[in-house]
Write an enzyme that holds these catalytic residues in place. Structure first.
Site, PDB file in Angstrom:
ATOM      1  NE  ARG A   1      53.482  37.339   3.844  1.00 44.94           N
ATOM      2  CZ  ARG A   1      52.586  38.002   3.099  1.00 44.94           C
ATOM      3  NH1 ARG A   1      52.945  39.086   2.439  1.00 44.94           N
ATOM      4  NH2 ARG A   1      51.356  37.597   3.013  1.00 44.94           N
TER       5      ARG A   1
ATOM      6  CG  ASP B   1      55.316  43.234  -0.958  1.00 44.15           C
ATOM      7  OD1 ASP B   1      54.801  42.678   0.033  1.00 44.15           O
ATOM      8  OD2 ASP B   1      55.048  42.900  -2.126  1.00 44.15           O
TER       9      ASP B   1
ATOM     10  CE  LYS C   1      52.311  44.169  -3.397  1.00 43.19           C
ATOM     11  NZ  LYS C   1      52.447  42.759  -3.630  1.00 43.19           N
TER      12      LYS C   1
ATOM     13  CB  SER D   1      51.867  42.467   1.132  1.00 44.00           C
ATOM     14  OG  SER D   1      52.115  42.106  -0.193  1.00 44.00           O
TER      15      SER D   1
ATOM     16  CG  HIS E   1      45.516  43.972  -6.016  1.00 40.07           C
ATOM     17  ND1 HIS E   1      46.769  43.864  -6.575  1.00 40.07           N
ATOM     18  CD2 HIS E   1      45.430  42.983  -5.090  1.00 40.07           C
ATOM     19  CE1 HIS E   1      47.416  42.865  -5.997  1.00 40.07           C
ATOM     20  NE2 HIS E   1      46.629  42.314  -5.090  1.00 40.07           N
TER      21      HIS E   1
HETATM   22  N1  URA Z   1      49.293  39.454  -2.965  1.00 45.52           N
HETATM   23  C1  URA Z   1      50.185  40.356  -2.512  1.00 45.52           C
HETATM   24  O1  URA Z   1      50.579  41.273  -3.237  1.00 45.52           O
HETATM   25  N2  URA Z   1      50.643  40.223  -1.252  1.00 45.52           N
HETATM   26  C2  URA Z   1      50.246  39.244  -0.431  1.00 45.52           C
HETATM   27  O2  URA Z   1      50.684  39.211   0.686  1.00 45.52           O
HETATM   28  C3  URA Z   1      49.323  38.299  -0.923  1.00 45.52           C
HETATM   29  C4  URA Z   1      48.866  38.440  -2.201  1.00 45.52           C
END
Ligand code: URA
Length: 408
Positions: free
Chosen positions: A167, A160, A186, A182, A81
């Site tokens: 957010r 999320d 995932k 977050s 990621h």
């Molecule tokens: N990427 C994400 O998936 N979540 C965040 O909070 C910031 C960047």
């Protein structure tokens, strides 16, 4: 109760699992209003969260939706990621390299929003490419070729989605515990055994300081340990764009060049080799030096490129049909000197203005437009030399060359 919880966090106290559950699930179920959740998020942003609160929040996020299970597929499942950057097409290069070196790479990616691009948009610039595979299709592809990059499958972490959207518009994105829960929720719900996170720092990233990046790294590793996942992080620079191309089709073509071993020296190649070597060392339990050799071999033997081709074919894409706009304009240097800086954020804005990105989620993007850098930091240039080429569709946006290229 609602106001008590907000007040508790406002005073910097630790919330219990039950309080977080009540508040966050209440929000997901529509029982808590946007303004109340915004208020709590801002209190979290200002006062932070303890590790226990962050673990609890991550669990609530994961439990809000499906959790994928690939344990019936043999091999170490690894995911990567990036927290997002300008010209960041590393996933397109790294995923086939790691699969060619024996990993099982299952990568669920997102679309771009704002200045940073999304891997799914880049892949979608390949005509015919399917990017929303069902769980069944995804598993079949993983079993057959050990590599898939697709949009999110199933109902992963719905909490999320709603919290991130809030957010985004309430100035609460940059909270380290909120980012960590977050991202990690995932990744854990996507079923990987091992995870590599590329944390970007600089003007083209949402984190500006190395100190914050380090804090985020520590927290994500702790969350990984809590869930029995091996997590490694790399903190990488996002003050200058990665590689030479910014824009969807252009970036796919650049990724192909690197996979074919035609481009071997720039910041993008270096980062891809570094991240791939770490991932290969994680899946094979070997040191990074040994892993690096396997990575280099996968490029020189074209095995990594063939893996990429296999993936594109499995997802119905046709590489021969990728298009870039035939309307181009060269940006020339206004003075002679050495390029001291190329501002990633300004390039991101330019690429967005050309139509390569979206301001709102519903915006349509143009896959064929973008920017190709011709000169790089450290290059000597003369007045009138071409610094970059713009690929545009209808009109060329106003370009302030000096805000992008700092020539001294
Ligand atoms: N990427 C994400 O998936 N979540 C965040 O909070 C910031 C960047």
């Amino acid at each position: 109760m609602i106001v008590d919880i907000i007040n508790k966090k406002r005073m910097g106290e630790e919330l219990t699992y039950q309080e977080l559950d009540y508040f966050f699930n209440g929000y997901l179920n529509g029982e808590i209003a946007d303004y109340q959740m915004s208020s709590l998020l801002m209190a979290i942003c200002i006062n932070g969260m303890t590790d226990e609160e962050t673990f609890a929040l991550t669990k609530l996020f994961i439990d809000s939706g499906d959790v994928l299970d690939f344990s019936d597929i043999p091999g170490v499942k690894i995911d990567k990621h990036s927290t997002g950057g300008i010209g960041d097409k590393t996933s397109l290069i790294i995923a086939p390299i790691v699969a060619a070196c024996g990993g099982v790479v299952i990568k669920m990616s997102g679309r771009g929003l704002g200045y940073t691009g999304g891997t799914i948009d880049k892949l979608e610039s390949i005509p015919g490419m399917s990017i929303d595979l069902s769980e069944k299709e995804l598993k079949k592809q993983v079993k057959n070729i050990h590599l898939v990059i697709t949009g999110q499958t199933g109902n992963l972490v719905p909490m999320d989605k709603v919290i991130y959207a809030l957010r985004d518009v309430t100035g609460t994105v940059s909270s380290i515990p909120l980012i960590a829960s977050s991202v990690m929720s995932k990744k854990i719900a996507s079923g990987a055994d091992k995870i590599l996170i590329d944390i970007k720092v600089g003007n083209g990233a949402f984190l500006q300081s190395k100190k914050d990046a380090k804090k985020l790294e520590e927290l994500m590793v702790k969350i990984g340990n809590f869930y029995n996942r091996e997590v490694r992080c790399v903190i990488s620079d996002m003050n200058v764009p990665l590689g030479s191309c910014i824009g969807n089709s252009l970036e796919v073509l650049e990724a192909i060049q690197i996979l074919k071993g035609e481009e071997t020296h720039n910041n993008l190649v270096d980062l891809c080799y570094e991240l791939s070597s770490i991932m290969v060392s994680m899946i094979r339990n070997i040191d990074e030096k040994e892993a690096r050799k396997l990575v280099e071999d996968s490029i020189s033997s074209l095995e990594a490129y063939h893996k990429f081709e296999e993936m594109v074919k499995a997802q119905n894409g046709d590489l021969s049909k990728i298009k870039v706009s035939n309307k181009t304009m060269e940006i020339k240097s206004t003075k002679s000197g050495i390029i001291n800086d190329i501002n990633a954020l300004e390039i991101g804005k330019l690429s967005l203005a050309l139509g390569a990105g979206r301001v709102k989620k519903s915006d349509k993007i143009d896959y064929t437009v973008g920017v190709k850098l011709v000169k790089f930091v450290g290059d000597e240039v003369k007045k009138g030399d071409t610094l970059a080429i713009l690929y545009y569709k209808n009109t060329v946006p106003n370009v302030s060359i000096d805000t992008i290229f700092n020539v001294l």
